[in-house]
Enzyme design. Structure first.
Site, PDB file in Angstrom:
ATOM      1  CB  ILE A   1      47.684  37.000  44.115  1.00  0.00           C
ATOM      2  CG1 ILE A   1      47.854  38.485  44.466  1.00  0.00           C
ATOM      3  CG2 ILE A   1      48.987  36.372  43.700  1.00  0.00           C
ATOM      4  CD1 ILE A   1      48.560  38.705  45.791  1.00  0.00           C
ATOM      5  CE1 TYR A   2      45.882  42.404  44.461  1.00  0.00           C
ATOM      6  CE2 TYR A   2      44.997  43.679  42.647  1.00  0.00           C
ATOM      7  CZ  TYR A   2      45.873  43.563  43.710  1.00  0.00           C
ATOM      8  OH  TYR A   2      46.713  44.601  44.025  1.00  0.00           O
ATOM      9  N   GLY A   3      41.844  37.475  44.261  1.00  0.00           N
ATOM     10  CA  GLY A   3      40.793  36.467  44.136  1.00  0.00           C
ATOM     11  C   GLY A   3      41.300  35.196  43.502  1.00  0.00           C
ATOM     12  NE  ARG A   4      45.162  32.530  46.725  1.00  0.00           N
ATOM     13  CZ  ARG A   4      45.484  31.431  47.429  1.00  0.00           C
ATOM     14  NH1 ARG A   4      45.444  30.252  46.843  1.00  0.00           N
ATOM     15  NH2 ARG A   4      45.831  31.525  48.701  1.00  0.00           N
TER      16      ARG A   4
ATOM     17  CB  ALA B   1      47.612  41.477  41.321  1.00  0.00           C
TER      18      ALA B   1
END
Length: 306
Positions: free
Chosen positions: A51-54, A49
């Site tokens: 957003i995972y770890g931006r 995704a």
């Protein structure tokens, strides 16, 4: 490892997939070894995704692909978009298209096998989503599409405008978070398990050949922790230990097998970064719990049979 067909597609995927939410915690060498180790277990599905770890998780994974030419074609890559951290959810055409470009750049690949809309956008216009999906598919950037945390009505609204099949719905599900099952078991009751929080999404997905992907399959609550080994679930852990001895696997493998025993043919998405733990989880894919044992675990988790 067992494999299933993902929704109405030609994608053959492992029943256990790797969720890459914590991937950025690995250094380059660890990440490389972990991906290869997981694939040696038979896992061919990787869930990301933006957003995972931006974005760091995708970027770290992209380095693994860059360092191992040919690896990309041996796996099925999925990523999700639409969450703008701390601000909003965004299903606009511009955001979806921009998100996919960023995902592809970070992963270092020309295409995604599956793009998933992460959480429902209250202001989302399905016509815009349809335009974005058409463009992405025409450009060869995305092969298939899905959703996450959507109820049947939201999926039907999308399908009114989107011509592509919705392959997956990613939903939280575990022994300790079993509402999808309990509300079907406790029909017409006033018990807590009878609460309809999802509009009957389990049966809806089965009727429409949508694969349910289970996130947080070993968690209770909303990221409160794992129930395995927790003193909050003494009876469940006792039964998990009993089943582990009976089936010659670990309690983690039993919890995995419980999900995969369901006739909906769900795909379990595991978020570990340890090859050893992934091996335990994958054990569950090769074990078929008896009906009696499945229900014994269900009851031990605190659910009821009316």
């Amino acid at each position: 490892m067992k494999y299933i067909t993902l929704g109405k597609s030609d994608l053959k995927v492992s029943t256990v997939g790797l969720g890459c939410m914590r991937f950025s915690s690995l250094d380059e060498n660890e990440a490389d070894a972990f991906v290869k180790g997981v694939m040696d277990l038979g896992v061919n599905f990787f869930d990301h995704a933006d957003i995972y770890g931006r974005g760091d998780c995708e970027a770290r994974f992209g380095k693994v692909l860059k360092n191992n030419p040919g690896l990309r074609e041996k796996m099925v890559l999925q990523s999700k978009c639409a969450i703008v951290p701390g601000k909003m959810y965004d299903f606009s055409k511009a955001h979806i298209l921009s998100s996919v470009d960023g995902i592809l750049k970070r992963l270092g690949t020309d295409y995604l096998d599956v793009l998933v809309l992460h959480r429902p956008d209250a202001l989302g216009e399905p016509e815009e989503v349809a335009e974005a999906f058409d463009q992405l598919q025409a450009q060869g950037k995305v092969r298939y599409f899905g959703v996450s945390n959507h109820n049947p009505g939201q999926i039907l609204l999308l399908k009114k405008y989107v011509k592509q099949e919705i392959l997956v719905d990613q939903l939280q599900f575990s022994l300790a978070h079993g509402g999808m099952v309990s509300r079907g078991m406790e029909v017409n009751m006033t018990t807590p398990g009878a609460a309809d929080c999802d509009g009957g999404v389990l049966d809806f997905c089965r009727l429409n050949d949508i694969t349910i992907q289970t996130w947080s399959p070993f968690q209770y609550g909303m990221f409160e922790g794992t129930f395995i080994g927790s003193d909050k679930f003494p009876e469940l852990n006792q039964v998990l230990s009993e089943m582990a001895q009976k089936y010659n696997i670990t309690p983690t493998g039993v919890a995995s097998a419980w999900i995969l025993r369901h006739p909906a043919h769900m795909q379990l998405i595991a978020g570990t970064t340890k090859t050893g733990r992934m091996a335990q989880i994958c054990q569950g894919a090769d074990v078929t719990l008896s009906r009696e044992d499945w229900y014994k675990l269900y009851l031990a988790a605190g659910h009821i049979l009316p």
